[in-house]
Motif scaffolding. Structure first.
Motif, PDB file in Angstrom:
ATOM      1  N   ALA A  14      -3.944   2.530  -4.793  1.00  0.00           N
ATOM      2  CA  ALA A  14      -2.736   1.857  -5.101  1.00  0.00           C
ATOM      3  C   ALA A  14      -1.447   2.867  -4.435  1.00  0.00           C
ATOM      4  N   ALA A  15      -1.687   4.221  -4.827  1.00  0.00           N
ATOM      5  CA  ALA A  15      -0.478   5.163  -4.393  1.00  0.00           C
ATOM      6  C   ALA A  15      -0.528   5.064  -2.737  1.00  0.00           C
ATOM      7  N   ARG A  16      -1.575   5.049  -2.024  1.00  0.00           N
ATOM      8  CA  ARG A  16      -1.448   5.291  -0.682  1.00  0.00           C
ATOM      9  C   ARG A  16      -1.232   3.979  -0.044  1.00  0.00           C
ATOM     10  N   ASN A  17      -1.220   2.872  -0.679  1.00  0.00           N
ATOM     11  CA  ASN A  17      -0.858   1.736  -0.185  1.00  0.00           C
ATOM     12  C   ASN A  17       0.646   1.451  -0.394  1.00  0.00           C
ATOM     13  N   ALA A  18       1.372   2.043  -1.405  1.00  0.00           N
ATOM     14  CA  ALA A  18       2.772   2.139  -1.480  1.00  0.00           C
ATOM     15  C   ALA A  18       3.228   3.085  -0.551  1.00  0.00           C
ATOM     16  N   VAL A  19       2.593   4.136  -0.243  1.00  0.00           N
ATOM     17  CA  VAL A  19       3.166   4.965   0.569  1.00  0.00           C
ATOM     18  C   VAL A  19       3.179   4.242   2.019  1.00  0.00           C
ATOM     19  N   ASP A  20       2.174   3.733   2.373  1.00  0.00           N
ATOM     20  CA  ASP A  20       2.141   2.642   3.480  1.00  0.00           C
ATOM     21  C   ASP A  20       3.191   1.940   3.791  1.00  0.00           C
ATOM     22  N   GLU A  21       3.348   1.048   2.621  1.00  0.00           N
ATOM     23  CA  GLU A  21       4.369   0.070   2.679  1.00  0.00           C
ATOM     24  C   GLU A  21       5.831   0.708   2.788  1.00  0.00           C
ATOM     25  N   LEU A  22       6.087   1.616   2.050  1.00  0.00           N
ATOM     26  CA  LEU A  22       7.361   2.438   2.282  1.00  0.00           C
ATOM     27  C   LEU A  22       7.680   2.842   3.541  1.00  0.00           C
ATOM     28  N   ILE A  23       6.681   3.332   4.330  1.00  0.00           N
ATOM     29  CA  ILE A  23       6.925   3.819   5.566  1.00  0.00           C
ATOM     30  C   ILE A  23       7.040   2.767   6.561  1.00  0.00           C
ATOM     31  N   SER A  24       6.106   1.553   6.569  1.00  0.00           N
ATOM     32  CA  SER A  24       6.242   0.581   7.320  1.00  0.00           C
ATOM     33  C   SER A  24       7.715  -0.242   7.056  1.00  0.00           C
ATOM     34  N   ASP A  25       8.249  -0.159   5.896  1.00  0.00           N
ATOM     35  CA  ASP A  25       9.613  -0.635   5.656  1.00  0.00           C
ATOM     36  C   ASP A  25      10.586  -0.049   6.202  1.00  0.00           C
ATOM     37  N   GLY A  26      10.413   1.240   6.936  1.00  0.00           N
ATOM     38  CA  GLY A  26      11.522   1.879   7.210  1.00  0.00           C
ATOM     39  C   GLY A  26      11.878   3.204   6.574  1.00  0.00           C
ATOM     40  N   PHE A  27      11.335   3.518   5.530  1.00  0.00           N
ATOM     41  CA  PHE A  27      11.649   4.743   5.018  1.00  0.00           C
ATOM     42  C   PHE A  27      11.219   6.004   5.649  1.00  0.00           C
ATOM     43  N   ASP A  28      11.870   7.100   5.784  1.00  0.00           N
ATOM     44  CA  ASP A  28      11.443   8.131   6.561  1.00  0.00           C
ATOM     45  C   ASP A  28      10.204   8.870   5.960  1.00  0.00           C
ATOM     46  N   GLN A  29       9.316   8.907   6.754  1.00  0.00           N
ATOM     47  CA  GLN A  29       7.844   9.535   6.773  1.00  0.00           C
ATOM     48  C   GLN A  29       8.141  10.862   6.148  1.00  0.00           C
ATOM     49  N   GLU A  30       9.002  11.583   6.704  1.00  0.00           N
ATOM     50  CA  GLU A  30       9.217  12.959   6.192  1.00  0.00           C
ATOM     51  C   GLU A  30       9.938  13.250   4.758  1.00  0.00           C
ATOM     52  N   LYS A  31      10.156  11.794   4.188  1.00  0.00           N
ATOM     53  CA  LYS A  31      10.761  12.044   2.796  1.00  0.00           C
ATOM     54  C   LYS A  31       9.765  11.293   1.853  1.00  0.00           C
ATOM     55  N   VAL A  32       8.740  10.771   2.230  1.00  0.00           N
ATOM     56  CA  VAL A  32       7.659  10.185   1.242  1.00  0.00           C
ATOM     57  C   VAL A  32       6.642  10.966   1.124  1.00  0.00           C
ATOM     58  N   PHE A  33       6.187  11.238  -0.077  1.00  0.00           N
ATOM     59  CA  PHE A  33       5.063  12.075  -0.538  1.00  0.00           C
ATOM     60  C   PHE A  33       4.160  11.599  -1.410  1.00  0.00           C
ATOM     61  N   LEU A  34       2.914  11.993  -1.150  1.00  0.00           N
ATOM     62  CA  LEU A  34       1.788  11.502  -2.102  1.00  0.00           C
ATOM     63  C   LEU A  34       1.153  12.781  -2.520  1.00  0.00           C
ATOM     64  N   ASP A  35       1.176  12.943  -3.987  1.00  0.00           N
ATOM     65  CA  ASP A  35       0.641  14.216  -4.575  1.00  0.00           C
ATOM     66  C   ASP A  35      -0.675  13.421  -5.027  1.00  0.00           C
ATOM     67  N   LYS A  36      -1.860  13.924  -4.409  1.00  0.00           N
ATOM     68  CA  LYS A  36      -3.153  13.134  -4.786  1.00  0.00           C
ATOM     69  C   LYS A  36      -3.500  13.880  -6.201  1.00  0.00           C
ATOM     70  N   GLU A  37      -3.297  15.065  -6.636  1.00  0.00           N
ATOM     71  CA  GLU A  37      -3.845  15.494  -7.870  1.00  0.00           C
ATOM     72  C   GLU A  37      -3.192  14.689  -8.953  1.00  0.00           C
ATOM     73  N   THR A  38      -1.893  14.504  -8.957  1.00  0.00           N
ATOM     74  CA  THR A  38      -1.186  13.807 -10.024  1.00  0.00           C
ATOM     75  C   THR A  38      -1.180  12.174  -9.798  1.00  0.00           C
ATOM     76  N   ILE A  39      -1.511  11.851  -8.562  1.00  0.00           N
ATOM     77  CA  ILE A  39      -1.554  10.434  -8.146  1.00  0.00           C
ATOM     78  C   ILE A  39      -0.115   9.907  -8.497  1.00  0.00           C
ATOM     79  N   GLN A  40       0.897  10.693  -7.662  1.00  0.00           N
ATOM     80  CA  GLN A  40       2.163  10.267  -7.828  1.00  0.00           C
ATOM     81  C   GLN A  40       2.715  10.017  -6.428  1.00  0.00           C
ATOM     82  N   VAL A  41       3.395   8.965  -6.331  1.00  0.00           N
ATOM     83  CA  VAL A  41       4.271   8.956  -4.943  1.00  0.00           C
ATOM     84  C   VAL A  41       5.896   9.130  -5.089  1.00  0.00           C
TER      85      VAL A  41
END
Length: 71
Positions: A14-41
């Motif tokens: 779910a977190a990875r899908n949220a990241v993918d959607e943010l980036i595909s909607d034009g959010f700067d990839q360098e400002k989107v982070f996925l913390d796999k340890e805490t499962i936070q975007v």
């Protein structure tokens, strides 16, 4: 001013899908982070982009979502 919008998820898919959607909607990839340890975007956005970021994150059913001003 800028905000960091954070969403916590139950699973990494779910977190990875949220990241993918943010980036595909034009959010700067360098400002989107996925913390796999805490499962936070985390996404850094100007105040004007906060609502859109929150809407995208909510589509992926987070446990919690919050925002904080960037210092």
């Amino acid at each position: 001013m800028s905000q960091t919008v954070t969403a916590a998820y139950d699973n990494e898919d779910a977190a990875r899908n949220a990241v993918d959607e943010l980036i595909s909607d034009g959010f700067d990839q360098e400002k989107v982070f996925l913390d796999k340890e805490t499962i936070q975007v985390k996404v850094m956005v100007p105040d004007s982009g906060q609502r859109e970021a929150e809407e995208i994150l909510k589509r992926h059913t987070p446990k919690d979502i919050w925002s904080r001003p960037v210092q």
